[in-house]
Design a protein around this motif. Structure first.
Motif, short mmCIF file in Angstrom:
data_model
loop_
_atom_site.label_atom_id
_atom_site.label_comp_id
_atom_site.label_asym_id
_atom_site.label_seq_id
_atom_site.Cartn_x
_atom_site.Cartn_y
_atom_site.Cartn_z
N UNK A 123 -14.00 0.74 -7.41
CA UNK A 123 -12.87 1.66 -7.60
C UNK A 123 -12.20 2.03 -6.27
N UNK A 124 -11.46 1.10 -5.71
CA UNK A 124 -10.78 1.34 -4.44
C UNK A 124 -9.28 1.09 -4.58
N UNK A 125 -8.50 1.78 -3.76
CA UNK A 125 -7.05 1.60 -3.73
C UNK A 125 -6.65 1.21 -2.31
N UNK A 126 -5.80 0.20 -2.21
CA UNK A 126 -5.21 -0.14 -0.92
C UNK A 126 -3.73 0.19 -0.99
N UNK A 127 -3.31 1.20 -0.25
CA UNK A 127 -1.90 1.58 -0.16
C UNK A 127 -1.27 0.82 1.01
N UNK A 128 -0.08 0.24 0.76
CA UNK A 128 0.55 -0.50 1.85
C UNK A 128 2.05 -0.60 1.61
N UNK A 129 2.88 -0.37 2.64
CA UNK A 129 4.33 -0.50 2.49
C UNK A 129 4.82 -1.93 2.71
N UNK A 130 5.80 -2.31 1.92
CA UNK A 130 6.40 -3.64 2.08
C UNK A 130 7.91 -3.49 2.19
N UNK A 131 8.59 -4.62 2.39
CA UNK A 131 10.03 -4.65 2.30
C UNK A 131 10.79 -4.39 3.58
N UNK A 132 12.09 -4.69 3.52
CA UNK A 132 12.98 -4.53 4.66
C UNK A 132 13.74 -3.22 4.60
N UNK A 133 14.91 -3.26 5.25
CA UNK A 133 15.77 -2.09 5.23
C UNK A 133 15.69 -1.24 6.48
N UNK A 134 14.69 -1.48 7.34
CA UNK A 134 14.59 -0.70 8.58
C UNK A 134 14.56 -1.61 9.80
N UNK A 135 14.92 -2.88 9.60
CA UNK A 135 15.03 -3.85 10.70
C UNK A 135 13.75 -3.93 11.51
N UNK A 136 12.63 -4.10 10.80
CA UNK A 136 11.32 -4.16 11.45
C UNK A 136 10.90 -5.58 11.79
N UNK A 137 11.70 -6.58 11.42
CA UNK A 137 11.41 -7.94 11.81
C UNK A 137 10.49 -8.70 10.87
N UNK A 138 10.26 -9.97 11.15
CA UNK A 138 9.57 -10.85 10.20
C UNK A 138 8.08 -10.58 10.02
N UNK A 139 7.45 -9.84 10.94
CA UNK A 139 6.02 -9.56 10.82
C UNK A 139 5.73 -8.15 10.31
N UNK A 140 6.79 -7.41 9.93
CA UNK A 140 6.61 -6.05 9.43
C UNK A 140 7.51 -5.76 8.22
N UNK A 141 7.97 -6.80 7.54
CA UNK A 141 8.95 -6.58 6.46
C UNK A 141 8.70 -7.41 5.21
N UNK A 142 7.59 -8.14 5.16
CA UNK A 142 7.39 -9.07 4.05
C UNK A 142 6.98 -8.38 2.75
N UNK A 143 7.33 -9.02 1.66
CA UNK A 143 6.90 -8.59 0.32
C UNK A 143 5.91 -9.63 -0.20
N UNK A 144 4.62 -9.29 -0.15
CA UNK A 144 3.57 -10.27 -0.44
C UNK A 144 2.83 -9.97 -1.75
N UNK A 145 3.45 -9.17 -2.62
CA UNK A 145 2.75 -8.75 -3.83
C UNK A 145 2.36 -9.91 -4.74
N UNK A 146 3.13 -11.00 -4.73
CA UNK A 146 2.80 -12.14 -5.60
C UNK A 146 1.45 -12.74 -5.23
N UNK A 147 1.07 -12.69 -3.95
CA UNK A 147 -0.25 -13.19 -3.55
C UNK A 147 -1.36 -12.52 -4.34
N UNK A 148 -1.27 -11.20 -4.41
CA UNK A 148 -2.36 -10.42 -5.01
C UNK A 148 -2.28 -10.41 -6.53
N UNK A 149 -1.08 -10.52 -7.09
CA UNK A 149 -0.94 -10.62 -8.54
C UNK A 149 -1.55 -11.92 -9.06
#
Length: 335
Positions: A123-149
């Motif tokens: 019973x664990x939760x991993x909270x994590x932010x994804x997505x762009x919109x703040x110009x954080x660049x390619x290593x801080x803006x990815x949407x990787x939810x499909x990996x885990x689904x």
């Protein structure tokens, strides 16, 4: 993008997305002494976006713990804590850094119930932010939810508004299995109604955010708001879109999507993540199987192009699916 949640707002109906998460964490920690939060700078600093600010002074350093910069260690610690009776909520600073947690999350947490014949759970939760919109660049803006689904044993949630962020996080923390809780960083400052007596939200249920008869648009996360803007533009030209917010990516609400398709006979799936091999591909394939007879046009997908997320603001804006892109795709379906 740093801001300080004003915790005194908790008695009001309107909260920011970040405040709603903070409130859900606080309530779960009050209700269950086994719940604790840990991650990089989550204590005094409140995390990179201030989401956990104020919790350390309220619950103490034993339950709000700062960690070294070692995501693999943190994730393995969360698995061990969950297996031995605690309910850890781990914050990974950016979803891009989930790459460093993969063994613990994918090979251990997701498989423990199966490998032990249902005698234990994680019973664990991993909270994590994804997505762009703040110009954080390619290593801080990815949407990787499909990996885990894609991984049996994991649940994946992505709320689009403060009320859902609150209700789904409460459900995630009380769930007996591991949950990846994805927060779009562009939403943290968004305000919305969260009633004082708000309840948990069932995992796996989509939300209809707009009714229409001409085509169905399925989306989730921050893209919900882009789709709503597009739907208003479409309505001005006589096209009424039926808009569904998935909220839960794994499990996803297959019956709600099929019901909408049966009404409109056209389906467009939109997400900020790269279009190739994404969440939209799975939904399209499934609806092609069970909803083929309902289709008056081919199912269409709209996502980001198959390139890393740009850093330049002008390029990032073009990279993310915009309202005009959605309008064009919808009009093509309805032609």
């Amino acid at each position: 993008m740093m801001f300080t949640p004003r915790l005194e707002l908790f008695d009001m109906a309107e909260l920011r997305y970040a405040h709603a998460i903070n409130r859900a964490l606080a309530e779960c920690m009050e209700e269950d002494s086994t719940v604790f939060v840990f991650g990089e700078d989550v204590a005094d600093a409140g995390g990179p976006f201030g989401v956990t600010r104020g919790l350390a002074s309220r619950f103490g350093e034993d339950r709000i713990r700062d960690t070294p910069i070692s995501e693999a260690t943190m994730a393995n610690a969360a698995v061990g804590a969950a297996l031995t009776g605690l309910r850890p909520v781990l914050e990974i600073m950016f979803m891009d850094f989930m790459t460093l947690t993969m063994d613990a999350v994918v090979n251990q947490a997701a498989k423990a119930r199966y490998m032990f014949g249902g005698q234990t759970s994680v019973p664990m939760v991993v909270r994590t932010p994804h997505g762009g919109g703040i110009n954080a660049g390619p290593q801080h803006s990815q949407c990787l939810e499909a990996w885990f689904a894609h991984i049996p044993g994991l649940k994946v949630l992505c709320p689009s508004n403060p009320a859902d962020a609150y209700g789904l996080l409460k459900s995630a923390i009380t769930d007996p299995d591991p949950v990846i809780f994805v927060e779009n960083k562009a939403l943290y400052a968004m305000k919305g109604e969260v009633p004082e007596e708000a309840a948990s939200i069932e995992i796996g249920k989509a939300l209809q955010v707009r009714k229409g008869e001409d085509l169905s648009i399925v989306t989730y996360g921050a893209t919900v708001h882009t789709v709503k803007r597009a739907a208003e533009i479409l309505a001005d030209s006589g096209i009424e879109a039926d808009v569904l917010d998935l909220r839960s990516i794994q499990p996803w609400d297959e019956s709600a999507v099929l019901a909408s398709l049966r009404k409109t006979h056209r389906l467009l799936i939109v997400h900020e993540a790269v279009e190739a091999f994404g969440v939209g591909a799975e939904i399209a394939a499934r609806m092609g199987d069970i909803g083929f007879d309902e289709l008056d046009a081919p199912i269409s997908r709209l996502g980001a192009p198959f390139v890393p997320v740009p850093f330049a603001p002008s390029l990032e804006q073009q990279y993310q699916p915009g309202a005009d892109d959605i309008v064009a795709a919808a009009r093509n379906l309805c032609a």
